[in-house]
Design an enzyme around this catalytic site. Structure first.
Site, PDB file in Angstrom:
ATOM      1  N   VAL A 274      -1.067  -9.854  12.798  1.00 15.77           N
ATOM      2  CA  VAL A 274      -1.546 -11.871  13.082  1.00 15.77           C
ATOM      3  C   VAL A 274      -0.815 -12.366  13.105  1.00 15.77           C
ATOM      4  CG1 VAL A 274      -1.273 -13.387  10.782  1.00 15.77           C
ATOM      5  CG2 VAL A 274      -2.447 -11.662  10.622  1.00 15.77           C
ATOM      6  N   GLU A 295      13.090 -10.638  17.004  1.00 18.08           N
ATOM      7  CA  GLU A 295      13.254  -9.280  16.777  1.00 18.08           C
ATOM      8  C   GLU A 295      12.545  -8.303  17.674  1.00 18.08           C
ATOM      9  OE1 GLU A 295      13.941  -7.294  12.517  1.00 18.08           O
ATOM     10  OE2 GLU A 295      11.824  -8.300  12.374  1.00 18.08           O
ATOM     11  N   LYS A 409      -8.252  -3.467   0.890  1.00 17.51           N
ATOM     12  CA  LYS A 409      -9.157  -2.085   0.085  1.00 17.51           C
ATOM     13  C   LYS A 409     -10.585  -3.461   0.385  1.00 17.51           C
ATOM     14  CE  LYS A 409      -6.412   0.901  -0.049  1.00 17.51           C
ATOM     15  NZ  LYS A 409      -6.392   2.363   0.797  1.00 17.51           N
TER      16      LYS A 409
END
Length: 504
Positions: A274, A295, A409
């Site tokens: 994403v 980061e 899922k």
């Protein structure tokens, strides 16, 4: 001269040895601090040699386990290998390895999941106990003993300062041109001796280009020539692209409303598909002169740098795919002055995130009706990776987004639930939720208004009616507790249903 000129300090050049000999400095029960952040800059040789020693000791019926401290995740040849030989008794502050994850969730390894900006300070306070050995990868050792950092900085400064013994790995794969890419700040004194950190722009230098180490503590230097763990990224799927479109369009709305400049505010993005899809969306958008205070530098940020739309990026580590690494290695000099790598206690520092007005984009496992976010635990108890830096940025960001597909899922799990099974980011710290179904701006809303917006915009259609029914029944059954309506007997019924039947 060792390592093709990589080790030029006359005091340290005689300490070059093999990984096997270096690993002998680590003994059962010790705490070991290693370099590495998101698969970049981790030691390539000593952990494997240590794992062989552990395996041999276990075969003799002897205990040999250590605590392992890092900046963030490392690689299969570190976390995975040491977990495979059952050589770890504690791990902090972040892990992404599936083998080690299994042992943590089985209760074999104690896991300290910490905010990444806090881990160095907590080490200095002694919360983790003494640090016996540091194993740190660098690109070069200069004649004066200064160390040229590699593809990540992470907690290396703290480990080098605190460890009783230091083992250096000098990796010739790391570009020698990395010298000058780093800014290592040594001013984070413990209270009450702190002074404000004098940084007001993502690319402002406040420290030194080098790491420092007391030569007397260096007990071994190992020469290596091995690449970082450069995992390929899957192309963004349709859901990721849809979330990216929603997010980029929302940024346009914020610019039009006068809440941020046309160049946006400094960007932070977590790792994964994403995040890369959002960077891809920004590549096609109209924003120019952007910056990033983040980061990890993934391929998407490299694309933006190459396009000229992103002027500069401050981070603590690279996290590139093989294609991205090759692009960087082909011409590292072209990125000098536009990429700055810092210690994670600076790249993630709440004071700086707040001051710079960072726009933070992070993933989540689930969110509830009122905006609480779980980013670490599956079904409340099983750790996935850890909170990482998401909390550092989310609570202090000018604007934050949490993103996730609306189901998992194959639709068996809803990412929007009545109550999250574990809370990492409270409703007070969450501004915007995004799924492929839509975007919910939660700023300025009461809990019941948030619930209405989250259901309408973020929940999958298969779950919307049930979520609405939950809220309405909660209001009816507890008429004097309608501020944040909940049915405590049902709050986790969806999670229990999944555990019992395989479907929420």
């Amino acid at each position: 001269m060792a390592a093709a000129g990589r080790i030029t300090c006359p005091v340290l050049v005689d300490r070059v040895t093999t990984a096997e000999e270096a690993a002998r400095h680590v003994e059962h029960g010790m705490s070991v601090g290693i370099s590495g952040f998101t698969g970049a800059g981790y030691p390539k040789a000593v952990p494997g040699a240590l794992a062989e020693r552990m395996e041999a000791a276990h075969a003799r019926g002897e205990e040999f386990r250590v605590g392992l401290w890092s900046g963030a995740s490392t690689a299969p040849e570190v976390d995975g290998r040491l977990a495979d030989v059952h050589g770890l008794d504690k791990r902090l502050p972040y892990n992404g390895d599936p083998t080690l994850r299994r042992l943590i969730n089985a209760g074999e390894v104690d896991y300290v999941d910490a905010h990444l900006s806090h881990s160095a300070q907590q080490a200095w306070f002694g919360f983790y106990g003494p640090l016996d050995v540091a194993v740190v990868e660098v690109a070069a050792v200069l004649p004066n003993g200064l160390l040229v950092p590699g593809s990540s900085v992470g907690n290396n400064k703290t480990w080098l300062d605190q460890a009783e013994k230091v083992i250096l790995e000098v990796n010739s794969w790391q570009p020698r041109d990395l010298e000058g890419f780093h800014d290592v700040y040594h001013g984070t004194a413990l209270p009450p001796h702190r002074i404000p950190i004098q940084l007001t722009h993502p690319m402002q230098r406040i420290g030194d280009p080098y790491l420092r180490v007391d030569p007397a503590k260096v007990v071994a230097i190992v020469e290596t020539d091995a690449p970082d763990r450069n995992s390929p990224f899957d192309p963004p799927d349709e859901a990721s692209r849809r979330m990216a479109e929603l997010l980029v369009d929302f940024l346009r709305h914020e610019v039009a409303a006068g809440r941020m400049p046309p160049s946006l505010l400094p960007l932070q993005s977590g790792v994964g598909n994403v995040a890369n899809a959002v960077m891809e969306g920004l590549l096609d958008a109209e924003f120019e002169g952007m910056t990033a205070f983040t980061e990890v530098i993934q391929d998407g940020l490299l694309d933006l740098l190459d396009s000229g739309k992103l002027a500069a990026v401050s981070a603590t580590s690279f996290g590139l795919s093989p294609v991205g690494v090759r692009r960087f290695l082909d011409n590292p000099g072209s990125y000098k002055g536009r990429v700055l790598l810092r210690s994670q206690e600076i790249s993630n520092h709440p004071e700086l995130v707040r001051r710079l007005g960072v726009v933070a984009i992070n993933g989540m496992i689930e969110a509830d009706l009122y905006g609480n976010v779980n980013s670490t635990h599956v079904m409340g108890s099983a750790i996935m990776n850890g909170i990482g830096g998401s909390g550092d940025f989310a609570r202090n960001a000018y604007l934050n987004f949490f993103v996730s597909p609306s189901t998992a899922k194959g639709g068996a799990i809803s990412s929007i639930v009545p109550m999250v099974s574990h809370v990492d980011h409270t409703e007070h710290d969450v501004h915007v939720l995004v799924t492929e179904q839509g975007l919910a701006d939660l700023r300025g809303l009461s809990p019941t208004d948030r619930a209405e917006r989250v259901i309408a915009h973020c929940a999958h259609p298969d779950y919307r009616d049930r979520l609405t029914d939950y809220v309405e029944r909660a209001k009816a059954e507890r008429p004097n507790a309608r501020h944040t309506p909940h049915l405590l007997g049902e709050a986790f019924a969806w999670h229990l249903s999944y555990l019992e039947t395989g479907h929420m």
